[in-house]
Design a protein around this motif. Structure first.
Motif, PDB file in Angstrom:
ATOM      1  N   ALA A 111      70.409  41.355  16.812  1.00  0.00           N
ATOM      2  CA  ALA A 111      69.193  41.192  17.624  1.00  0.00           C
ATOM      3  C   ALA A 111      68.317  40.109  17.012  1.00  0.00           C
ATOM      4  O   ALA A 111      68.272  39.943  15.792  1.00  0.00           O
ATOM      5  N   ASP A 112      67.628  39.379  17.870  1.00  0.00           N
ATOM      6  CA  ASP A 112      66.732  38.316  17.421  1.00  0.00           C
ATOM      7  C   ASP A 112      65.349  38.838  17.078  1.00  0.00           C
ATOM      8  O   ASP A 112      64.553  38.146  16.454  1.00  0.00           O
ATOM      9  N   GLY A 113      65.061  40.056  17.484  1.00  0.00           N
ATOM     10  CA  GLY A 113      63.786  40.713  17.215  1.00  0.00           C
ATOM     11  C   GLY A 113      63.870  42.155  17.674  1.00  0.00           C
ATOM     12  O   GLY A 113      64.897  42.590  18.186  1.00  0.00           O
ATOM     13  N   VAL A 114      62.786  42.890  17.479  1.00  0.00           N
ATOM     14  CA  VAL A 114      62.753  44.309  17.849  1.00  0.00           C
ATOM     15  C   VAL A 114      61.356  44.656  18.337  1.00  0.00           C
ATOM     16  O   VAL A 114      60.362  44.249  17.733  1.00  0.00           O
ATOM     17  N   ASN A 115      61.287  45.416  19.416  1.00  0.00           N
ATOM     18  CA  ASN A 115      60.034  46.026  19.845  1.00  0.00           C
ATOM     19  C   ASN A 115      60.101  47.511  19.528  1.00  0.00           C
ATOM     20  O   ASN A 115      61.115  48.159  19.773  1.00  0.00           O
ATOM     21  N   LEU A 116      59.000  48.051  18.982  1.00  0.00           N
ATOM     22  CA  LEU A 116      58.808  49.495  18.889  1.00  0.00           C
ATOM     23  C   LEU A 116      57.789  49.839  19.957  1.00  0.00           C
ATOM     24  O   LEU A 116      56.740  49.205  20.036  1.00  0.00           O
ATOM     25  N   LEU A 117      58.097  50.839  20.757  1.00  0.00           N
ATOM     26  CA  LEU A 117      57.220  51.180  21.874  1.00  0.00           C
ATOM     27  C   LEU A 117      57.031  52.676  21.942  1.00  0.00           C
ATOM     28  O   LEU A 117      57.997  53.436  21.870  1.00  0.00           O
ATOM     29  N   ASN A 118      55.786  53.096  22.087  1.00  0.00           N
ATOM     30  CA  ASN A 118      55.468  54.488  22.371  1.00  0.00           C
ATOM     31  C   ASN A 118      54.605  54.516  23.613  1.00  0.00           C
ATOM     32  O   ASN A 118      53.670  53.739  23.748  1.00  0.00           O
ATOM     33  N   CYS A 119      54.934  55.409  24.521  1.00  0.00           N
ATOM     34  CA  CYS A 119      54.146  55.605  25.730  1.00  0.00           C
ATOM     35  C   CYS A 119      53.495  56.978  25.624  1.00  0.00           C
ATOM     36  O   CYS A 119      54.185  57.974  25.446  1.00  0.00           O
ATOM     37  N   CYS A 120      52.178  57.034  25.723  1.00  0.00           N
ATOM     38  CA  CYS A 120      51.431  58.277  25.529  1.00  0.00           C
ATOM     39  C   CYS A 120      50.707  58.624  26.823  1.00  0.00           C
ATOM     40  O   CYS A 120      49.680  58.038  27.142  1.00  0.00           O
ATOM     41  N   GLY A 121      51.284  59.559  27.580  1.00  0.00           N
ATOM     42  CA  GLY A 121      50.697  59.981  28.849  1.00  0.00           C
ATOM     43  C   GLY A 121      51.425  59.365  30.032  1.00  0.00           C
ATOM     44  O   GLY A 121      51.981  58.271  29.937  1.00  0.00           O
ATOM     45  N   ALA A 122      51.424  60.088  31.122  1.00  0.00           N
ATOM     46  CA  ALA A 122      52.129  59.636  32.327  1.00  0.00           C
ATOM     47  C   ALA A 122      51.628  58.278  32.814  1.00  0.00           C
ATOM     48  O   ALA A 122      52.426  57.445  33.254  1.00  0.00           O
ATOM     49  N   ASP A 123      50.331  58.044  32.719  1.00  0.00           N
ATOM     50  CA  ASP A 123      49.791  56.765  33.185  1.00  0.00           C
ATOM     51  C   ASP A 123      50.129  55.611  32.243  1.00  0.00           C
ATOM     52  O   ASP A 123      49.926  54.449  32.595  1.00  0.00           O
ATOM     53  N   ALA A 124      50.673  55.932  31.072  1.00  0.00           N
ATOM     54  CA  ALA A 124      51.121  54.915  30.126  1.00  0.00           C
ATOM     55  C   ALA A 124      52.645  54.865  30.085  1.00  0.00           C
ATOM     56  O   ALA A 124      53.231  54.427  29.103  1.00  0.00           O
ATOM     57  N   TRP A 125      53.306  55.357  31.133  1.00  0.00           N
ATOM     58  CA  TRP A 125      54.755  55.309  31.341  1.00  0.00           C
ATOM     59  C   TRP A 125      55.526  56.372  30.583  1.00  0.00           C
ATOM     60  O   TRP A 125      56.753  56.307  30.529  1.00  0.00           O
ATOM     61  N   GLN A 126      54.878  57.381  29.987  1.00  0.00           N
ATOM     62  CA  GLN A 126      55.630  58.445  29.328  1.00  0.00           C
ATOM     63  C   GLN A 126      56.295  59.309  30.390  1.00  0.00           C
ATOM     64  O   GLN A 126      55.637  59.778  31.320  1.00  0.00           O
ATOM     65  N   THR A 127      57.604  59.519  30.265  1.00  0.00           N
ATOM     66  CA  THR A 127      58.339  60.329  31.235  1.00  0.00           C
ATOM     67  C   THR A 127      58.944  61.581  30.605  1.00  0.00           C
ATOM     68  O   THR A 127      59.223  62.541  31.313  1.00  0.00           O
ATOM     69  N   VAL A 128      59.179  61.573  29.301  1.00  0.00           N
ATOM     70  CA  VAL A 128      59.637  62.757  28.586  1.00  0.00           C
ATOM     71  C   VAL A 128      58.527  63.128  27.614  1.00  0.00           C
ATOM     72  O   VAL A 128      58.150  62.314  26.762  1.00  0.00           O
ATOM     73  N   PHE A 129      58.004  64.336  27.736  1.00  0.00           N
ATOM     74  CA  PHE A 129      56.822  64.719  26.969  1.00  0.00           C
ATOM     75  C   PHE A 129      57.203  65.406  25.659  1.00  0.00           C
ATOM     76  O   PHE A 129      56.907  66.569  25.417  1.00  0.00           O
ATOM     77  N   HIS A 130      57.886  64.613  24.844  1.00  0.00           N
ATOM     78  CA  HIS A 130      58.234  64.915  23.448  1.00  0.00           C
ATOM     79  C   HIS A 130      58.040  63.568  22.763  1.00  0.00           C
ATOM     80  O   HIS A 130      58.654  62.574  23.179  1.00  0.00           O
ATOM     81  N   PHE A 131      57.183  63.501  21.764  1.00  0.00           N
ATOM     82  CA  PHE A 131      56.887  62.216  21.134  1.00  0.00           C
ATOM     83  C   PHE A 131      58.184  61.480  20.814  1.00  0.00           C
ATOM     84  O   PHE A 131      59.139  62.064  20.304  1.00  0.00           O
ATOM     85  N   HIS A 132      58.209  60.184  21.088  1.00  0.00           N
ATOM     86  CA  HIS A 132      59.353  59.354  20.735  1.00  0.00           C
ATOM     87  C   HIS A 132      58.941  57.904  20.615  1.00  0.00           C
ATOM     88  O   HIS A 132      57.985  57.459  21.247  1.00  0.00           O
TER      89      HIS A 132
END
Length: 142
Positions: free
Chosen positions: A79-100
Motif C-alpha cells: 500500500a502507498d498509504g493507510v487511512n484509519l477511520l472511525n465512524c461514531c453514530g449513524a449520522d457519521a456513517w456508523q452501521t455496526v454499533f460495536h466500536f471499530h
C-alpha cells in the motif's frame, strides 16, 4: 458481549470472518464490504457501542493493533498509504454499533483503490467561524 452484535459474534466465533490478527483484547479481520484491497477492521473484544463509550484501555489496545496492521498492509501488500477511520453514530456513517477502526490501505493504482475523499482538503474555512468554534470547544475542555 452483546448477543445482538455482529462484531461480538465474530469475536466469539459464532459469525464467520477472515481473522487476520488477534491478541487478548483485540481482533483484526477483513471487511466484507472493502473500500480498497486489504481493507480490515480492528475491534475490541469487549463490546463498546462507539468512540464515546469505549474504555481508554480498549481504545489504546485497538489503536496499537491498528498500527500493527497498518504496517503490514504497507510492508506486505505494498500500500502507498493507510487511512484509519472511525465512524461514531449513524449520522457519521456508523452501521455496526460495536466500536471499530477501519484500516484502509490506499493505493495509487485505482484498480485496487477507488475511494475518494468526501470533502475537499485545502479549501480554507471561514477563519472567524473556526476561531469561534475553537473557543467554545477549548472552554469546554479546560
Amino acid at each position: 458481549m452483546s448477543d445482538e452484535c455482529l462484531f461480538c459474534g465474530i469475536v466469539n466465533g459464532s459469525v464467520p470472518a477472515t481473522k487476520v490478527a488477534e491478541n487478548e483484547t483485540t481482533l483484526a479481520f477483513m471487511d466484507i464490504h472493502p473500500g480498497t484491497d486489504g481493507h480490515l477492521l480492528v475491534v475490541p473484544k469487549r463490546h463498546s457501542r462507539d468512540l464515546l463509550e469505549i474504555s481508554a484501555e480498549d481504545l489504546t489496545a485497538v489503536t496499537l493493533s491498528a498500527q500493527r496492521v497498518a504496517r503490514a498492509v504497507v510492508d506486505v501488500l505494498g500500500a502507498d498509504g493507510v487511512n484509519l477511520l472511525n465512524c461514531c453514530g449513524a449520522d457519521a456513517w456508523q452501521t455496526v454499533f460495536h466500536f471499530h477502526l477501519h484500516v484502509v490501505p490506499r493505493y495509487v493504482d485505482t484498480s485496487k483503490d477507488s475511494l475518494v475523499l468526501p470533502w475537499r482538503p485545502g479549501i480554507r474555512g471561514d477563519a472567524d467561524e473556526i476561531t469561534r468554534i475553537g473557543a467554545i470547544l477549548g472552554a469546554a475542555l479546560r
